[in-house]
Design a protein around this motif. Structure first.
Motif, PDB file in Angstrom:
ATOM      1  N   ILE A   2       0.723  -1.266   0.134  1.00 14.74           N
ATOM      2  CA  ILE A   2       0.103  -0.138  -0.065  1.00 14.74           C
ATOM      3  C   ILE A   2       0.871   1.441   0.110  1.00 14.74           C
ATOM      4  CG2 ILE A   2      -1.547   1.227   1.420  1.00 14.74           C
ATOM      5  CD1 ILE A   2      -2.923  -1.236   1.989  1.00 14.74           C
ATOM      6  N   ALA A   3       1.905   1.208   0.895  1.00 11.60           N
ATOM      7  CA  ALA A   3       2.910   2.234   0.705  1.00 11.60           C
ATOM      8  C   ALA A   3       3.367   2.693  -0.389  1.00 11.60           C
ATOM      9  CB  ALA A   3       4.000   2.120   1.777  1.00 11.60           C
ATOM     10  N   ASP A  30       1.878   1.522  -3.589  1.00  4.99           N
ATOM     11  CA  ASP A  30       1.040   2.145  -4.017  1.00  4.99           C
ATOM     12  C   ASP A  30       0.889   3.696  -3.939  1.00  4.99           C
ATOM     13  OD1 ASP A  30       0.347  -0.103  -5.545  1.00  4.99           O
ATOM     14  OD2 ASP A  30      -1.089  -0.741  -3.869  1.00  4.99           O
ATOM     15  N   LEU A  31       1.001   4.128  -3.020  1.00  2.00           N
ATOM     16  CA  LEU A  31       0.906   5.534  -2.431  1.00  2.00           C
ATOM     17  C   LEU A  31       1.963   6.416  -3.306  1.00  2.00           C
ATOM     18  CD1 LEU A  31      -0.670   5.499   0.935  1.00  2.00           C
ATOM     19  CD2 LEU A  31      -1.744   5.883  -0.918  1.00  2.00           C
ATOM     20  N   VAL A  53       1.079   6.890  -6.782  1.00  2.00           N
ATOM     21  CA  VAL A  53      -0.121   7.588  -7.204  1.00  2.00           C
ATOM     22  C   VAL A  53       0.547   9.000  -7.108  1.00  2.00           C
ATOM     23  CG1 VAL A  53      -2.074   8.697  -6.167  1.00  2.00           C
ATOM     24  CG2 VAL A  53      -1.852   6.333  -6.317  1.00  2.00           C
ATOM     25  N   ALA A  54       1.584   9.377  -5.941  1.00  2.00           N
ATOM     26  CA  ALA A  54       2.156  10.609  -6.191  1.00  2.00           C
ATOM     27  C   ALA A  54       2.988  10.969  -7.248  1.00  2.00           C
ATOM     28  CB  ALA A  54       2.890  10.507  -4.660  1.00  2.00           C
ATOM     29  N   LEU A  77      -5.672   5.464  -7.068  1.00  2.00           N
ATOM     30  CA  LEU A  77      -5.860   6.020  -5.758  1.00  2.00           C
ATOM     31  C   LEU A  77      -7.395   5.534  -5.424  1.00  2.00           C
ATOM     32  CD1 LEU A  77      -5.425   7.597  -3.337  1.00  2.00           C
ATOM     33  CD2 LEU A  77      -5.921   9.718  -4.453  1.00  2.00           C
ATOM     34  N   VAL A 102      -8.466   2.818  -2.326  1.00  2.00           N
ATOM     35  CA  VAL A 102      -8.819   3.098  -1.234  1.00  2.00           C
ATOM     36  C   VAL A 102     -10.359   2.432  -1.060  1.00  2.00           C
ATOM     37  CG1 VAL A 102     -10.184   5.010   0.001  1.00  2.00           C
ATOM     38  CG2 VAL A 102      -7.912   5.349  -0.958  1.00  2.00           C
ATOM     39  N   PHE A 143      -6.951  -2.992   0.900  1.00  6.29           N
ATOM     40  CA  PHE A 143      -6.859  -1.683   1.766  1.00  6.29           C
ATOM     41  C   PHE A 143      -7.416  -1.873   3.230  1.00  6.29           C
ATOM     42  CE2 PHE A 143      -7.350   2.546   3.253  1.00  6.29           C
ATOM     43  CZ  PHE A 143      -6.441   3.227   3.105  1.00  6.29           C
ATOM     44  N   THR A 150     -12.824   8.306   4.516  1.00  8.73           N
ATOM     45  CA  THR A 150     -11.797   7.926   3.772  1.00  8.73           C
ATOM     46  C   THR A 150     -12.337   8.001   2.351  1.00  8.73           C
ATOM     47  OG1 THR A 150     -10.653   7.320   5.479  1.00  8.73           O
ATOM     48  CG2 THR A 150      -9.820   6.668   3.471  1.00  8.73           C
ATOM     49  N   ALA A 170     -11.021  10.247  -0.778  1.00  5.66           N
ATOM     50  CA  ALA A 170     -10.268   9.695  -1.947  1.00  5.66           C
ATOM     51  C   ALA A 170     -10.932   9.849  -3.289  1.00  5.66           C
ATOM     52  CB  ALA A 170     -10.142   8.237  -1.775  1.00  5.66           C
ATOM     53  N   THR A 208      -9.389  11.959  -6.163  1.00  6.04           N
ATOM     54  CA  THR A 208      -9.240  11.348  -7.469  1.00  6.04           C
ATOM     55  C   THR A 208      -9.900  12.256  -8.505  1.00  6.04           C
ATOM     56  OG1 THR A 208      -9.184   9.411  -6.399  1.00  6.04           O
ATOM     57  CG2 THR A 208      -9.525   9.279  -8.797  1.00  6.04           C
TER      58      THR A 208
END
Length: 270
Positions: free
Chosen positions: A43-44, A46-47, A50-51, A126, A130, A135, A152, A156, A160
């Motif tokens: 997940i980290a 994935d984030l 996305v960034a 993203l 979520v 997740f 959340t 999200a 998005t």
């Protein structure tokens, strides 16, 4: 007749494949502490991915862009292959919209310049992240089925939408009147979405007005949804055994729909 030993299948390899599949299945779907740590790492990543998708228009001209892009493609390809191999039903996994979004994102990463005009759709990852069971089975173990899940998800969805619309405006109207760069497109999207309407940046033509209208209407809807998730009375998810009503007040004793006696677990230990 002699037998070519090299042409025979390796028994150890045949035994190793089911073990690898079982191990991957445990990591992606298990409840052990090691499995949870593995999924938190995924997940980290994935984030971070996305960034990178959000910052792609700003990084495209930098020397390191292609290195980062192909690194992300390699990671995503490995993740997709591992998920596919770990899945009990490959056919069902392949039919999921989330899988097709990930495959689309992978293709845009493999051909970053040819498909640059579609790259803004990568941010959909993203939303799929979520809204996935993956997740909430990991990050949301303590907050699943609570107000935090609704907030959340709503946040999200809003984020998005903002960056998908920003990417679309930048791709469609770059270097037209007022839209000189990605930041200008982001500024226009937020100003329109919040109905602030400064008027210093506008999209030309009928098509530009249509985009502005869609952005305003959708933005208002998403803001209202986020506000509802934040301020509406909190209810727990507990399906009624008789009528199936999903949400009830925290201290509900009887179902409001059918009146049956409920036995909602107390979550004080969390």
């Amino acid at each position: 007749m002699s037998t070519d030993a090299e042409s025979l299948p390796d028994p150890s390899r045949r035994r190793r494949a089911p073990r690898i599949k079982a191990r991957l299945h445990e990591l992606y779907f298990g409840n052990s502490a090691k499995s949870v740590r593995f999924r938190l790492t995924v997940i980290a990543i994935d984030l971070v991915m996305v960034a990178f998708f959000i910052a792609t228009p700003l990084l495209r001209e930098t020397p390191a862009f292609l290195i980062i892009d192909y690194t992300m493609a390699l990671i995503l390809a490995a993740d997709l292959a591992a998920r596919a191999y770990a899945s009990d039903r490959f056919g069902e996994w392949l039919k999921r919209p989330v899988t097709w979004i990930d495959i689309f994102v992978l293709v845009t990463l493999l051909f970053p310049f040819w498909l640059f005009n579609l790259a803004f759709l990568r941010v959909l990852r993203l939303w799929t992240l979520v809204h996935s069971e993956f997740f909430w089975r990991t990050v949301g173990r303590r907050y699943d089925e609570t107000r935090w899940e609704d907030v959340t998800r709503a946040a999200a969805t809003l984020v998005t939408f903002i960056f998908v619309m920003t990417g679309f405006v930048y791709t469609s109207f770059a270097r037209t009147e007022g839209i000189d760069g990605y930041i200008d497109a982001l500024y226009f999207t937020i100003a329109t979405l919040t109905t602030t309407g400064f008027g210093d940046i506008t999209l030309p033509g009928t098509w530009g007005r249509v985009i502005s209208i869609v952005t305003m209407l959708t933005g208002i809807t998403l803001f209202v949804r986020l506000a509802q998730a934040l301020f509406r009375p909190y209810k727990v998810r507990f399906p009624c055994p008789t009528c199936g009503l999903q949400r009830h007040d925290v201290d509900a004793v009887h179902c409001k729909a059918c009146g049956v006696l409920l036995n909602i677990p107390n979550d004080d230990e969390h």
